[in-house]
Design a protein around this motif. Structure first.
Motif, PDB file in Angstrom:
ATOM      1  N   VAL A  86       0.818  -1.214   0.000  1.00 57.55           N
ATOM      2  CA  VAL A  86       0.000   0.000   0.000  1.00 57.55           C
ATOM      3  C   VAL A  86       0.852   1.264   0.000  1.00 57.55           C
ATOM      4  CG1 VAL A  86      -1.661   1.347   1.340  1.00 57.55           C
ATOM      5  CG2 VAL A  86      -1.898  -1.151   1.160  1.00 57.55           C
ATOM      6  N   ALA A  87       1.841   1.289   0.873  1.00 63.80           N
ATOM      7  CA  ALA A  87       2.660   2.494   0.986  1.00 63.80           C
ATOM      8  C   ALA A  87       4.026   2.161   1.551  1.00 63.80           C
ATOM      9  CB  ALA A  87       1.965   3.510   1.902  1.00 63.80           C
ATOM     10  N   VAL A 107       9.363   6.279  10.367  1.00 63.82           N
ATOM     11  CA  VAL A 107       9.154   7.107  11.547  1.00 63.82           C
ATOM     12  C   VAL A 107      10.518   7.510  12.072  1.00 63.82           C
ATOM     13  CG1 VAL A 107       8.178   7.256  13.857  1.00 63.82           C
ATOM     14  CG2 VAL A 107       7.102   5.778  12.151  1.00 63.82           C
ATOM     15  N   GLU A 125       3.949  12.476   2.396  1.00 61.91           N
ATOM     16  CA  GLU A 125       3.014  13.120   3.303  1.00 61.91           C
ATOM     17  C   GLU A 125       3.552  12.957   4.715  1.00 61.91           C
ATOM     18  OE1 GLU A 125      -0.890  11.330   3.488  1.00 61.91           O
ATOM     19  OE2 GLU A 125      -1.699  12.981   4.680  1.00 61.91           O
ATOM     20  N   ILE A 126       3.595  14.046   5.462  1.00 63.77           N
ATOM     21  CA  ILE A 126       4.038  13.974   6.854  1.00 63.77           C
ATOM     22  C   ILE A 126       2.808  13.746   7.716  1.00 63.77           C
ATOM     23  CG2 ILE A 126       5.013  15.280   8.784  1.00 63.77           C
ATOM     24  CD1 ILE A 126       6.886  16.648   6.854  1.00 63.77           C
ATOM     25  N   LEU A 127       2.857  12.735   8.545  1.00 61.48           N
ATOM     26  CA  LEU A 127       1.687  12.369   9.351  1.00 61.48           C
ATOM     27  C   LEU A 127       1.736  12.874  10.793  1.00 61.48           C
ATOM     28  CD1 LEU A 127       1.429   8.623   8.230  1.00 61.48           C
ATOM     29  CD2 LEU A 127       0.185  10.591   7.304  1.00 61.48           C
ATOM     30  N   SER A 128       2.932  13.221  11.263  1.00 65.59           N
ATOM     31  CA  SER A 128       3.044  13.626  12.672  1.00 65.59           C
ATOM     32  C   SER A 128       4.382  14.288  12.938  1.00 65.59           C
ATOM     33  CB  SER A 128       2.948  12.379  13.553  1.00 65.59           C
ATOM     34  OG  SER A 128       4.102  11.570  13.366  1.00 65.59           O
ATOM     35  N   GLY A 129       4.490  14.886  14.104  1.00 64.91           N
ATOM     36  CA  GLY A 129       5.776  15.393  14.550  1.00 64.91           C
ATOM     37  C   GLY A 129       6.154  16.785  14.107  1.00 64.91           C
ATOM     38  N   PHE A 173       4.661  20.870  13.368  1.00 70.05           N
ATOM     39  CA  PHE A 173       3.571  21.808  13.613  1.00 70.05           C
ATOM     40  C   PHE A 173       4.074  23.195  13.223  1.00 70.05           C
ATOM     41  CE2 PHE A 173      -0.168  23.527  15.203  1.00 70.05           C
ATOM     42  CZ  PHE A 173      -0.007  24.380  16.298  1.00 70.05           C
ATOM     43  N   ALA A 190       6.393  10.909  11.470  1.00 67.13           N
ATOM     44  CA  ALA A 190       6.048   9.809  10.568  1.00 67.13           C
ATOM     45  C   ALA A 190       5.785  10.382   9.184  1.00 67.13           C
ATOM     46  CB  ALA A 190       4.814   9.079  11.069  1.00 67.13           C
ATOM     47  N   MET A 224       4.910   9.119   4.864  1.00 64.66           N
ATOM     48  CA  MET A 224       4.582   7.999   3.975  1.00 64.66           C
ATOM     49  C   MET A 224       4.453   8.439   2.532  1.00 64.66           C
ATOM     50  SD  MET A 224       0.541   7.270   4.765  1.00 64.66           S
ATOM     51  CE  MET A 224       0.120   6.593   3.166  1.00 64.66           C
ATOM     52  N   ARG A 259       2.441   6.813  -0.857  1.00 66.94           N
ATOM     53  CA  ARG A 259       1.605   5.723  -1.374  1.00 66.94           C
ATOM     54  C   ARG A 259       2.163   5.209  -2.691  1.00 66.94           C
ATOM     55  NH1 ARG A 259      -3.047   4.738   1.306  1.00 66.94           N
ATOM     56  NH2 ARG A 259      -3.626   6.330   2.822  1.00 66.94           N
ATOM     57  N   THR A 301       6.677   0.913  17.509  1.00 65.71           N
ATOM     58  CA  THR A 301       7.050   2.326  17.523  1.00 65.71           C
ATOM     59  C   THR A 301       5.784   3.090  17.174  1.00 65.71           C
ATOM     60  OG1 THR A 301       9.309   1.896  16.799  1.00 65.71           O
ATOM     61  CG2 THR A 301       8.465   4.102  16.416  1.00 65.71           C
ATOM     62  N   PHE A 314       3.484   6.816  16.686  1.00 65.37           N
ATOM     63  CA  PHE A 314       3.617   8.220  16.298  1.00 65.37           C
ATOM     64  C   PHE A 314       2.239   8.861  16.309  1.00 65.37           C
ATOM     65  CE2 PHE A 314       1.616   7.914  12.180  1.00 65.37           C
ATOM     66  CZ  PHE A 314       1.908   6.639  11.718  1.00 65.37           C
ATOM     67  N   GLY A 315       2.231  10.189  16.278  1.00 70.20           N
ATOM     68  CA  GLY A 315       0.981  10.902  16.134  1.00 70.20           C
ATOM     69  C   GLY A 315       0.574  11.723  17.344  1.00 70.20           C
ATOM     70  N   GLU A 316       0.130  12.920  17.048  1.00 69.61           N
ATOM     71  CA  GLU A 316      -0.426  13.779  18.089  1.00 69.61           C
ATOM     72  C   GLU A 316      -1.946  13.774  17.914  1.00 69.61           C
ATOM     73  OE1 GLU A 316       1.865  15.468  15.717  1.00 69.61           O
ATOM     74  OE2 GLU A 316       3.321  14.286  16.835  1.00 69.61           O
ATOM     75  N   VAL A 320      -2.130  15.145  11.884  1.00 76.59           N
ATOM     76  CA  VAL A 320      -2.758  14.533  10.710  1.00 76.59           C
ATOM     77  C   VAL A 320      -3.267  13.115  10.996  1.00 76.59           C
ATOM     78  CG1 VAL A 320      -2.308  13.688   8.369  1.00 76.59           C
ATOM     79  CG2 VAL A 320      -1.370  15.895   9.121  1.00 76.59           C
ATOM     80  N   ALA A 321      -2.433  12.324  11.634  1.00 75.77           N
ATOM     81  CA  ALA A 321      -2.804  10.932  11.883  1.00 75.77           C
ATOM     82  C   ALA A 321      -2.049  10.381  13.083  1.00 75.77           C
ATOM     83  CB  ALA A 321      -2.478  10.081  10.650  1.00 75.77           C
ATOM     84  N   ILE A 334      -3.977  -0.524   7.236  1.00 75.58           N
ATOM     85  CA  ILE A 334      -2.660  -1.185   7.287  1.00 75.58           C
ATOM     86  C   ILE A 334      -1.882  -0.766   6.049  1.00 75.58           C
ATOM     87  CG2 ILE A 334      -1.466  -3.396   7.169  1.00 75.58           C
ATOM     88  CD1 ILE A 334      -3.676  -4.627   8.822  1.00 75.58           C
ATOM     89  N   LEU A 335      -0.698  -0.282   6.242  1.00 79.09           N
ATOM     90  CA  LEU A 335       0.105   0.248   5.131  1.00 79.09           C
ATOM     91  C   LEU A 335       1.163  -0.728   4.606  1.00 79.09           C
ATOM     92  CD1 LEU A 335       0.764   3.823   6.598  1.00 79.09           C
ATOM     93  CD2 LEU A 335      -1.025   3.136   4.982  1.00 79.09           C
ATOM     94  N   TYR A 387       8.635  23.724  24.020  1.00 81.21           N
ATOM     95  CA  TYR A 387       7.794  23.937  22.838  1.00 81.21           C
ATOM     96  C   TYR A 387       6.623  23.010  23.008  1.00 81.21           C
ATOM     97  CZ  TYR A 387       6.560  24.392  17.922  1.00 81.21           C
ATOM     98  OH  TYR A 387       5.920  24.669  16.755  1.00 81.21           O
ATOM     99  N   ARG A 446      -2.703  21.814  21.875  1.00 80.12           N
ATOM    100  CA  ARG A 446      -3.993  21.288  21.453  1.00 80.12           C
ATOM    101  C   ARG A 446      -4.233  19.873  21.944  1.00 80.12           C
ATOM    102  NH1 ARG A 446      -3.181  21.290  15.377  1.00 80.12           N
ATOM    103  NH2 ARG A 446      -1.238  20.389  16.141  1.00 80.12           N
TER     104      ARG A 446
END
Lengths: 352, 352, 352, 352
Positions: free
Chosen positions: A21-22, A26, A66-70, A72, A82, A84, A86, C13, C15-17, C21-22, C67-68, C117, C121
Motif C-alpha cells: 500500500v505504501a 518514523v 506526506e508527513i503524518l506527525s511530529g 507543527f 512519521a 509515507m 503511497r 514504535t 507516532f501521532g499527536e 494529521v494521523a 494497514i500500510l 515547545y 492542542r
C-alpha cells in the motif's frame, strides 16, 4: 541498529514493500524546533527519480510524501515524525513469471531461506524502492545537521571502471550520474548505451563527504563513527565495500606517507578521511562505497526453479542498468543519519 | 551496538585501559550447555602475542585470562560470562614525554576533543591492547559457532603492497604474519626489516572467511549481515576499509560477470562473498579489511603540543611496525561475534 | 524500551499527536505467517470507543485503521507492519483558552519544561488519544499470541473505591466499564452520575490476566517478565501503581501464607501471579493497575499561567470523568505486547 | 533494558553467581570527571551487610569491592567502569539436599523450565547475593547524581503489616530495618522474634525518595520516568508491586482531591509523586515497593521432587526472615540507576 530501525538516539524505522500500500518511516529522537515540511523531504526524494541519466529507466513515479506527525507550523516538535508515500505506479504482472524462479544475484533465495514466505512482487523489502524511506529519513537528518552547518555532498567517482575527476563537486547534483566531472559524461554515456544494448549492467564507486563536522563524534569502542558509517553504507543494497579516507590505498602506504601532519594551522592532508581512532577530527569526513552491477539483466541467464529444476531466465520489465545514479542520494541519506545519531550522542556527553 | 557493547542478542561489553588494573569483558546472551573454559579463551589470546613475526616487538605479556562467572563444570550456564586479564608488564614512563604532545595519526587529538580528559598512558581505550577483550569475547563466540560447525579462518593476503597467494590457508595460523603462502615470507621479511630500519611502518590487507554458515542470517533492512560485519570490522583500530566478496573489484565488473549462477548443484562462483540482499546464502562468507600503517613511527615527525606550539616528535619505546599480524585474530574475533549474534537472531525467527 | 518504541524483538514504535494529521505505529519483528487484517485491529480499537458507559463522553470518533505494510493476503510477511488512523473529529478551538495556562494534574508543566515547545492542542503526545496506537499494536501482538493459545482478559475490579466481584470475567467485555460483576453496575452508575454532577472525576483498579502462558518467559536479571510488564503498564497515562499476584497484599502476609505449594498436580494457589523469580511459571499471569482520577475536571481549580500569575481554571469541552473504561483495552494491549516480546526472546533460547 | 543490562545511556551490566568465582558489573556511559573510588562503592555495599537487624542472619561476608577500570586518580574517565567482588564465605553443602527438590516460592521451577540447566547452589542468579552488583552500580550512579545535587533516601514504612511513621527520615540509615521511626522498633523486633521462632517469614513496604530532581526527565511515550522506575524496582527479587506518589490510594480518590494545585510558589501537595505525564515535575519523586515474605522458611512445607514425587521440605542453613532490610539499599540503587539514565537522556535534548 536493529532490523528495520537505524540509530540509537536519532532513530529511523522504515516500513513498506515496493508493491504494498505504501512506503514510509518514523523518525524518533529528532530534537524540537527544527524547520521541516513536506517540500524539504520531497526535494530529496525527487533526486531519486529516474529520467535524468541514460542509466535509469523511465518509470513515472512522482512519489509524493506526506508527513503524518511530529511537525507543527513548519517546525519539529520533538515527537516522532512519521511520513509515507503511497505506491501508485507499478505493474506487478510483469513480475509474475518470476514467482517460481530464483533470479541470480537477487535476494530471492536468501529471503526464502529466511522467511519461508516470499512476496515475489518486485523484491519486497529487498527492492530498490525501499530506499525511498531512507532518503526521506535522511532528509530529516539533514535538516537537523543544517542547524549545525554540517553539509553533505555525494557524487559518482567511477562508473564501469571509468574514473571521474573531482573537478566541480558542488554542482554534481545538477549533472547526470551526479558526476563531479563534466568531461567524463560522454564516456559514461557511451559505455551505458553499449551496455544496455548488450542487456548487461554496470557497477561503480560513489564518494560521500561531510563538511564542517565538529570533532569528537563517535563512541569507542564499538560505536566508533567509522563503524556506524560503515554499517549505514553497507546496509544499502548493491554495496559490496566501504572505505574511509585513503581506504584500501592506505594498505599500500607507509606510515610516514599516511599520517596527516598536525601544524598550528590544523591538519595537513586528510588520509584519515576525517576520522581518527574512530572519532571525528573536524576534517572533512570522506567515505567511498563500492557498488556492484545490478543483478537484473536482460541477457539470458542460467538458473533453477524453486523445485531445483534447471531453467533459463530472461528478465523483461523495466529496470535500470546501474544502481548509479539512484543510489547516490541514498548513500548521502545514510551518512546524514549516521552523523545525526552521533551528534545527538555527543551532546549528552556535556560536562557535569 | 553501543559504546562498549557489541551485539543485540549475543552481546559483548568490554572494559579496561591498557595501563589500568585489568582488561576484560562480559558476554551476555551466550546459550547454556556450550563447552567453555579458560584454556579455550587462552588459546585465542596467545595468538595475539608477538614474537612470531619480525613485524612485532618483544613485549613479554603472557596475558592470563580468568573466567569470573557464567561457567560451571566446563559448560556455559546461560548466565553472563565475565572474564578478565590483569595488566602486569608495562612501562608507563616511556610514554611520559607524550603527555603534552599530539601524536600524528593517533587518537590523541580526537580523544581530547571528546572527553576533555585524556589518559596519556599508552592510548587508554584506543590502544591495541584493548583488543584483548575482543579476542577473548570472540573465543566465546567461536565456542558457540562450533556447535553449529561454523568454522572461521583469517589470514594476511597483502603486506606493504606485496600480495600473497591463497596456497595453503588452513595452516596460516602456524606461519609468521598468518600467511597463507609460504613463498611470500622472504619478501615480507625483507620489506619489514627495511622498513624497521627506516623507522617507518606498513599496512596490509587481511581476509577472513566463515565456512558452513547456514543461509538466512541477517535482518533487513538495517541489520543486514554485511552491515553488521562491516561495523564489527571497521570498529577495530587501524581498519580503513572493508569489503565483501568481490568488494571494490565488483565496481568494475559487468552484471553478467558478477552474478553467481545458481544450478541444481548450488551456486557457481562466490562474487557475493556469501551474502545476497544482506542475508547469508550458505556459501563461504568472505570479508577483507584494509589495514592502515601503524601511526607510531620512530622517524621524526612534525606536530604541535596541546598549546598549539609547533614541535617535532620522535617516538621511543617499544612498538610494532605493522598492525599485522596482531590484528588478524582480532578481525577473526569480530566476525565470530557478528555471526554468533546473527545466529541467535535467526533462531528466534522459527515458526509460529 | 526507548522513547516511542516498546519491546526488544517484538517492537512497537508509535507516532501521532491527537490533533495532528494521523496517529499510528509500526510493529517490527512480528513473525511471518500470522493471520492479520484490518478487521482484527479494528475490533480492538472499537473497544476503546466511548458510548458504552456513562463514564465516557460522546465523541463520535469512528477511528478507521488502515494497514500500510507488512501484510499480504491476510497473513503477516515478517516485514514491518505499519498502520495508521487519520484524525477527523476534533474541536481544537475548545482548547484555546488553555494555551497559556497550566492545567493541574496534566503534563503541561512537565512537557514545557522538557521540550520548550508545547503543542497545546489536546495534550499532544500525552493525550489519551495516543493510546490508539498502543491498542492497534496490541492487536497485532495478540494475533501472535493466539498462535500459542495465549489468551488475555482485562476488567475493572474497582471504581471510585467500590469493589466488583470476579463473578463472570469472560463476559466483561460486553458490560459497561468492562465489569466482571453484573451486580455492581447500579452502584457504579450512581457514583458516576453523582460525580459528573459535581464536576469531579474518579479512579479505579483494573485487573489483566494472561492464561496459558508457557513457563520460562522473562530474562533475568533486568528484563524479568514482571519488570517488563510493570514498565508496560506504568507507561500508560493515569497509572500510578502496578502489582503482580498478591501485590501489596503480599507485604502483609507470612511466608507460609504466601508461598504457592507445588504438588504433583501443579501449583496450588497463585499468590505469585504466575511469575516467580521474574520468570513465568505456567500459571495465570495476574496484574493489577491503579488508575488515578482524570485530572480534567469541570470543577473550578486554582492554578497559574505560564508567566506565573495566579488564576483559576474551569475546563469546558468534552471529557470523560474516568480513564476507566477506555484504559482497559490499552492495559490489555500493553500486556499483550510484553508477552509477545518475551515469547520471541524465549524462542531464541532453544538449545544448541 | 535487556537481560543483564539496565539502562540506555547510563548502562549497568552485571555478572556473577552467588557461588561462582566473583560477582561484579560494568557501568558504561558514566561521564568523565566524577569523583569515584573503591571507598565510595564499599560504603554502599556495607549497608547490605547483615548484623544490624534481628531480621538478618549473621553471615560474615565482608565483601570487598575492587575497581578494575574506568577510574584514574580518583576520577572517572568516561570509559567503562568495571568492578568485582570475589566470593569467599559460602557453605554450598548446606544446599545439597535441595538439588532435587523444588523449593516453594523460589525460582527453581521457573529457572529449570527456562534454562534446562540449573546451578542449584544458592539460587545462582536468582539469589539475593546478585544484588551486590546492583548496589555497587547504584553507588556509581549516585556519584553522578551528586554532581547535580540529587539526593536519595530509602526507608522501611511497613514490616509484617505494622506501619512506621515518617518521623525522622534522614537518620533511617542508622537504625535497624532502616526505620524512619524510632518508636516502631520495639514492635518490629517483637514480631520478628516471634516469626523466627515459628520458622516463618515477613514482608513489608519500602519507600524511596529522590530530592532535587530537575523537571523534564523521562521520555514519552514508553520510556516515561515512572515506567523506567517501575521496571527497575520490579526487577529486584521479592518485589510484587510498585507505586508512585499516592499509588493505589489514588484509585480511591476524586480528581479534586488528587490533583496537586499549582501556585506561584510551586506545587501544593505531591500526590503525583513528582511525576506527571511520565516526566519529572521537580517535586520529590516518591516510590513505594511491596516486598513479599521470603520464601525460604524453616517451617516444614509440602512440595515435589524434580521427578514429580510428593515430598516435604524443611530448609536448614542460614537465611533471613525478611528481605528487609537488605533490600533497602538495593531499591535505592535501582532508583539511582534510573535517574542517572534519565538525566543523561535529558541532557542530549539540549537545543539546536
Amino acid at each position: 541498529m536493529f532490523g528495520s530501525t537505524f540509530g540509537h538516539l536519532f532513530r529511523l524505522t522504515t516500513f513498506g514493500e515496493s508493491h504494498g500500500v505504501a512506503l514510509g518511516g518514523v523518525i524518533d529522537g529528532c530534537p524540537s524546533g527544527i524547520m521541516l515540511d513536506e517540500n524539504i523531504i520531497q526535494t530529496e526524494l525527487d533526486l531519486r527519480r529516474p529520467g535524468t541519466s541514460l542509466a535509469s529507466t523511465t518509470r513515472n513515479e512522482a512519489d509524493r510524501v506526506e508527513i503524518l506527525s511530529g511537525v507543527f507550523n513548519g517546525m519539529t516538535m520533538g515527537t516522532p515524525i512519521a511520513f509515507m508515500v503511497r505506491n501508485k505506479d507499478h505493474k506487478s504482472d510483469a513480475y509474475d513469471n518470476l514467482k517460481e524462479i530464483f533470479r541470480p544475484g537477487h535476494a530471492d533465495y536468501t529471503y526464502t531461506a529466511k522467511y519461508h514466505y516470499r512476496d515475489h512482487r518486485g523484491g519486497g523489502r529487498s527492492s530498490g524502492r525501499e530506499t525511498l524511506s531512507r532518503v526521506a529519513g535522511g532528509a530529516v537528518a539533514q535538516a537537523f545537521l543544517n542547524t549545525h552547518d554540517i553539509k553533505l555532498q555525494a557524487y559518482t567517482v567511477e562508473l564501469g571502471g571509468i574514473v571521474a575527476e573531482r573537478i566541480d563537486i558542488s554542482r554534481s547534483f545538477e549533472r547526470p550520474y551526479f558526476s563531479p566531472d563534466p568531461n567524463v559524461l560522454v564516456k559514461w554515456n557511451d559505455l551505458v548505451t553499449k551496455t544496455r544494448g548488450e542487456g548487461d549492467s554496470l557497477g561503480g564507486v560513489v564518494e560521500i563527504v561531510a563538511k564542517n563536522v565538529p570533532p569528537g563524534l563517535g563512541e569507542p569502542v564499538f560505536a566508533k563513527l567509522d563503524a556506524i558509517i560503515a554499517a549505514a553504507i553497507m546496509s544499502v543494497g548493491a554495496v559490496k565495500g566501504v572505505e574511509i579516507g585513503s581506504g584500501f590505498a592506505a594498505a599500500r602506504m607507509k606510515g610516514s606517507e599516511h599520517n596527516d601532519p598536525i601544524t598550528k594551522d590544523g591538519f595537513q592532508g586528510n588520509n584519515s578521511g576525517g576520522i581518527l581512532g574512530g572519532i571525528s577530527s573536524g576534517q572533512d569526513i570522506v567515505v567511498r562505497a563500492a557498488i556492484k552491477p545490478i543483478p537484473s539483466i536482460s541477457k539470458e541467464q542460467e538458473t533453477i526453479t524453486r523445485n531445483g529444476v534447471k531453467t533459463s531466465l530472461k528478465i523483461e520489465g523495466r529496470h535500470d542498468i546501474s544502481a548509479i545514479p539512484r543510489i547516490v542520494p541514498v548513500l548521502k541519506a545514510m551518512l546524514a543519519l549516521s552523523l545525526a545519531d552521533a551528534l545527538l550522542m555527543q551532546k549528552r556527553m556535556s560536562e557535569i
